[in-house]
Design an enzyme around this catalytic site. Structure first.
Site, PDB file in Angstrom:
ATOM      1  N   LYS A 120       2.718   1.065   8.691  1.00 27.86           N
ATOM      2  CA  LYS A 120       1.982   1.597   7.552  1.00 27.86           C
ATOM      3  C   LYS A 120       0.554   1.101   7.478  1.00 27.86           C
ATOM      4  O   LYS A 120      -0.333   1.798   7.013  1.00 27.86           O
ATOM      5  CB  LYS A 120       2.729   1.239   6.255  1.00 27.86           C
ATOM      6  CG  LYS A 120       2.137   1.869   5.008  1.00 27.86           C
ATOM      7  CD  LYS A 120       2.966   1.493   3.789  1.00 27.86           C
ATOM      8  CE  LYS A 120       2.336   2.052   2.520  1.00 27.86           C
ATOM      9  NZ  LYS A 120       3.058   1.628   1.304  1.00 27.86           N
ATOM     10  N   LYS A 162      -1.480   7.490  -2.586  1.00 27.15           N
ATOM     11  CA  LYS A 162      -1.065   7.189  -3.963  1.00 27.15           C
ATOM     12  C   LYS A 162      -1.764   5.940  -4.506  1.00 27.15           C
ATOM     13  O   LYS A 162      -2.284   5.948  -5.618  1.00 27.15           O
ATOM     14  CB  LYS A 162       0.447   7.022  -3.991  1.00 27.15           C
ATOM     15  CG  LYS A 162       1.030   6.830  -5.375  1.00 27.15           C
ATOM     16  CD  LYS A 162       2.536   6.890  -5.384  1.00 27.15           C
ATOM     17  CE  LYS A 162       3.187   5.737  -4.661  1.00 27.15           C
ATOM     18  NZ  LYS A 162       3.386   5.933  -3.237  1.00 27.15           N
ATOM     19  N   ALA A 222      10.506   1.365  -2.789  1.00 24.97           N
ATOM     20  CA  ALA A 222      11.194   2.365  -3.599  1.00 24.97           C
ATOM     21  C   ALA A 222      12.301   3.078  -2.845  1.00 24.97           C
ATOM     22  O   ALA A 222      13.124   3.754  -3.455  1.00 24.97           O
ATOM     23  CB  ALA A 222      10.196   3.392  -4.131  1.00 24.97           C
ATOM     24  N   TRP A 246     -11.883   8.635  -2.523  1.00 26.59           N
ATOM     25  CA  TRP A 246     -12.004   7.941  -1.243  1.00 26.59           C
ATOM     26  C   TRP A 246     -13.463   7.931  -0.795  1.00 26.59           C
ATOM     27  O   TRP A 246     -13.965   6.911  -0.306  1.00 26.59           O
ATOM     28  CB  TRP A 246     -11.136   8.642  -0.184  1.00 26.59           C
ATOM     29  CG  TRP A 246     -11.044   7.874   1.111  1.00 26.59           C
ATOM     30  CD1 TRP A 246     -10.086   6.993   1.472  1.00 26.59           C
ATOM     31  CD2 TRP A 246     -11.981   7.919   2.209  1.00 26.59           C
ATOM     32  NE1 TRP A 246     -10.349   6.471   2.724  1.00 26.59           N
ATOM     33  CE2 TRP A 246     -11.509   7.024   3.197  1.00 26.59           C
ATOM     34  CE3 TRP A 246     -13.156   8.617   2.453  1.00 26.59           C
ATOM     35  CZ2 TRP A 246     -12.167   6.824   4.399  1.00 26.59           C
ATOM     36  CZ3 TRP A 246     -13.824   8.412   3.652  1.00 26.59           C
ATOM     37  CH2 TRP A 246     -13.335   7.527   4.618  1.00 26.59           C
ATOM     38  N   PHE A 250       6.531   5.508  -2.915  1.00 23.58           N
ATOM     39  CA  PHE A 250       6.938   6.743  -2.237  1.00 23.58           C
ATOM     40  C   PHE A 250       6.849   7.941  -3.186  1.00 23.58           C
ATOM     41  O   PHE A 250       6.046   7.962  -4.103  1.00 23.58           O
ATOM     42  CB  PHE A 250       8.318   6.585  -1.603  1.00 23.58           C
ATOM     43  CG  PHE A 250       8.343   5.596  -0.472  1.00 23.58           C
ATOM     44  CD1 PHE A 250       7.459   5.712   0.582  1.00 23.58           C
ATOM     45  CD2 PHE A 250       9.222   4.529  -0.473  1.00 23.58           C
ATOM     46  CE1 PHE A 250       7.459   4.789   1.636  1.00 23.58           C
ATOM     47  CE2 PHE A 250       9.238   3.598   0.568  1.00 23.58           C
ATOM     48  CZ  PHE A 250       8.355   3.736   1.614  1.00 23.58           C
ATOM     49  N   PHE A 274      -9.455  15.589   1.337  1.00 17.57           N
ATOM     50  CA  PHE A 274      -9.809  15.244   2.713  1.00 17.57           C
ATOM     51  C   PHE A 274     -10.945  16.172   3.153  1.00 17.57           C
ATOM     52  O   PHE A 274     -11.047  17.312   2.681  1.00 17.57           O
ATOM     53  CB  PHE A 274      -8.612  15.419   3.657  1.00 17.57           C
ATOM     54  CG  PHE A 274      -7.650  14.262   3.664  1.00 17.57           C
ATOM     55  CD1 PHE A 274      -7.465  13.505   4.804  1.00 17.57           C
ATOM     56  CD2 PHE A 274      -6.926  13.933   2.526  1.00 17.57           C
ATOM     57  CE1 PHE A 274      -6.570  12.440   4.824  1.00 17.57           C
ATOM     58  CE2 PHE A 274      -6.032  12.879   2.528  1.00 17.57           C
ATOM     59  CZ  PHE A 274      -5.856  12.124   3.683  1.00 17.57           C
ATOM     60  N   THR A 327      -4.512   4.611  -3.352  1.00 21.67           N
ATOM     61  CA  THR A 327      -5.942   4.943  -3.414  1.00 21.67           C
ATOM     62  C   THR A 327      -6.255   5.688  -4.707  1.00 21.67           C
ATOM     63  O   THR A 327      -7.268   5.420  -5.372  1.00 21.67           O
ATOM     64  CB  THR A 327      -6.333   5.806  -2.197  1.00 21.67           C
ATOM     65  OG1 THR A 327      -5.967   5.110  -1.003  1.00 21.67           O
ATOM     66  CG2 THR A 327      -7.821   6.084  -2.180  1.00 21.67           C
ATOM     67  N   ARG A 350       1.691  -3.044  -6.655  1.00 22.65           N
ATOM     68  CA  ARG A 350       2.570  -4.015  -6.005  1.00 22.65           C
ATOM     69  C   ARG A 350       1.841  -4.752  -4.876  1.00 22.65           C
ATOM     70  O   ARG A 350       0.809  -4.299  -4.387  1.00 22.65           O
ATOM     71  CB  ARG A 350       3.796  -3.301  -5.436  1.00 22.65           C
ATOM     72  CG  ARG A 350       4.726  -2.708  -6.479  1.00 22.65           C
ATOM     73  CD  ARG A 350       5.707  -1.734  -5.860  1.00 22.65           C
ATOM     74  NE  ARG A 350       4.989  -0.615  -5.240  1.00 22.65           N
ATOM     75  CZ  ARG A 350       5.484   0.132  -4.264  1.00 22.65           C
ATOM     76  NH1 ARG A 350       6.679  -0.122  -3.773  1.00 22.65           N
ATOM     77  NH2 ARG A 350       4.782   1.127  -3.766  1.00 22.65           N
TER      78      ARG A 350
END
Length: 558
Positions: A107, A73, A275, A411, A303, A383, A75, A96
């Site tokens: 994480k 998210k 969240a 990415w 999230f 991906f 990214t 954030r």
């Protein structure tokens, strides 16, 4: 084909002096408080002078329920911001700050990935500009002043059994969830049971993230209820004369942080509530400032959309007078396969059937976001293992939901990989079709607000709450807090309160374990299921792999 790691890419970044990044938004260098060469805080006087400017378009990036397969998210938020700048738009990003807890837990970093990152990555994931330390200190100053007041005679008649204010630390430490303080004799005070939460769950964090300026911040801090008397009268932080000193500690932390993406586009990184246990959005002051400085602002909420986006709409937008012009829901083929029942180790081979089985999770998020009156675009975060057939299956499914899915390769390619998404999102934002409205009205009773979220967002059959909790909600309504919105605290992994129940479950109940009044922040926290406001470290924490290498560089943050 070999790919560089996120940290290798970040270290190769050709950063520009932060004054140049500020200049792109029309921020004079004298209105930036530099923290080194590549990050700075935005001066309060400059922010105050922006009020008469028109707002740009606000774009929210959210996601399906998170899985160990990853969604990307942040990214995608960075990639979309870069993409908008690539097509000639004046865009800024608002995200954030990272908590040390998940960085050293499970994480890893929280600055994006690949060629869609915010830099300086290492500083952002560690101490950054000290905002979290200031929040921790302000919170614990209040804790110390409560116990000190009781020790020196307790003129406010605080009932030591009804002190609701806990302590915080910015780390995952399950041993601190429940503690007894003031042991060791008379000189140490009066023993009582209390505990620690993680800093991101602090009401001080929420106050900072929802305040418009320092004056508003001090009022919110003063409104925090910390305890009750034996007659059940609330004791506020201002009764202890703590709000002034707390504001002093937060003076610099209140100023938004300006950094840059790998493509040298401006990014505001400020605030960091989770969240799943808090309201999950970056600060109002950063978002509002960005909207005055840029034509498009891309922000994210934590999230899945059932948590972050719901709170963004029902809490942040309601409190700040904001309205999103478009929402991007991020999904990956891998995560949809997991929602379709595939184990993480089996995600590599093509499995169109599993993708289709997992799509109802995405479909429910689309439907939920649309219920706020906001148009939706789905970003398929690509991906290398994704097959054309799997992508086609998602695209076809999204079309049946009245939305559009766009394959994104940010990415790997940076802004080039989000150009199509940026064009479409800008078109939607500019069209003015958004008819945003919160899910419930302020006047709705508190328990009915909880039921509205549980039934309309989680698709639960019922909310399970005992008489004590219902009586507490009614008591708060009688005290004048019935107009407050609800901040649900529950697992991020499922629409239900069972983290193992993936997909789009129905027929479940939402058990409410506890409710907390955050009078300063301006919401009611509803703790559901087994969710903890102080997480623990996993069996193998990320901290075990974080170290300095022979060159003195940090390893292991990604």
């Amino acid at each position: 084909m070999s790919y560089k790691s996120d940290i290798e890419i970040a270290r190769e970044a050709r950063k520009k002096p932060i004054q140049e990044i500020g200049a792109r938004l029309g921020i004079p260098s004298e209105d930036l408080l530099p923290y080194g060469h590549d990050k700075a805080k935005l001066g309060q006087d400059f922010i105050n002078g922006l009020k008469e400017r028109e707002d740009g378009k606000l774009i929210l990036v959210t996601a399906i329920n998170p899985t160990p397969a990853g969604e990307g998210k942040t990214t995608t938020t960075v990639g979309l911001g870069d993409g908008l700048n690539r097509i000639g738009k004046k865009a800024a990003i608002c995200i954030r700050e990272a908590s040390l807890g998940p960085c050293f837990g499970m994480k890893g970093g929280a600055a994006g990935g690949g060629y869609a990152q915010v830099v300086p990555m290492e500083e952002m994931n560690l101490h950054f500009t000290g905002d979290f330390h200031a929040i921790t200190s302000a919170h614990n100053l209040l804790s110390a002043m409560i116990d000190n007041h009781i020790y020196w005679g307790n003129s406010l008649d605080i009932d030591e059994r009804r002190v609701t204010w806990r302590r915080v630390v910015d780390m995952n430490d399950r041993a601190l969830r429940d503690v007894v303080t003031s042991l060791g004799g008379v000189s140490n005070g009066f023993p009582r049971q209390t505990g620690f939460d993680i800093t991101v769950a602090s009401e001080v964090m929420a106050c900072l993230c929802l305040a418009n300026d320092l004056e508003d911040l001090q009022k919110r801090l003063g409104d925090i209820i910390v305890a009750y008397t034996r007659k059940r009268t609330p004791i506020y932080a201002r009764d202890l004369k703590a709000d002034g000193a707390m504001t002093v500690l937060l003076k610099d932390a209140m100023q938004p942080n300006l950094v840059q993406t790998l493509e040298n586009n401006p990014a505001f990184v400020h605030g960091g509530p989770f969240a799943n246990i808090a309201h999950g959005c970056n600060s109002v002051i950063a978002t509002k400032a960005a909207l005055k400085l840029a034509d498009y602002v891309v922000t994210e909420a934590g999230f899945g959309a059932d948590l972050g986006a719901e709170k963004f709409m029902n809490i942040k937008c309601r409190k700040a007078g904001l309205a999103p012009d478009a929402v991007v829901i991020v999904a990956t083929i891998r995560a949809l396969k997991m929602n379709g029942g595939v184990a993480k180790k089996d995600l590599g081979p093509e499995n169109v059937a599993a993708v289709e089985a997992g799509c109802p999770n995405l479909g429910r998020h689309i439907s939920n976001v649309k219920s706020f009156g906001v148009p939706v675009v789905v970003a398929i975060n690509h991906f290398v293992t994704d097959s054309d057939a799997e992508v086609a299956a998602v695209t076809a499914f999204v079309a049946t939901q009245g939305a559009e899915a766009i394959l994104c390769r940010h990415w790997e390619l940076g802004s080039e990989g989000t150009e199509a998404l940026a064009i479409r999102v800008a078109e939607i934002a500019d069209s003015g079709v958004s008819q945003f409205a919160p899910l419930y009205e302020d006047e709705l009773p508190l328990f009915e607000k909880i039921e509205t979220i549980a039934k309309r967002i989680y698709r639960a059959d019922e909310v399970l709450a005992d008489k004590k909790i219902r009586d507490q909600l009614r008591a708060w309504e009688d005290q004048g807090y019935g107009h407050l919105p609800i901040c649900m605290a529950k697992t991020q992994y499922s629409f239900s309160t069972d983290p193992n129940l993936r997909g789009a479950p129905t027929g479940h109940g939402v058990p409410v374990r506890e409710v907390r009044l955050s009078a300063g922040a301006g919401f009611i926290v509803v703790i559901c299921g087994e969710i903890m406001t102080m997480p623990g470290l996993p069996r193998v924490p990320s901290a075990e792999a974080i170290m300095l290498n022979e060159a003195g560089d940090i390893e292991g943050l990604f």
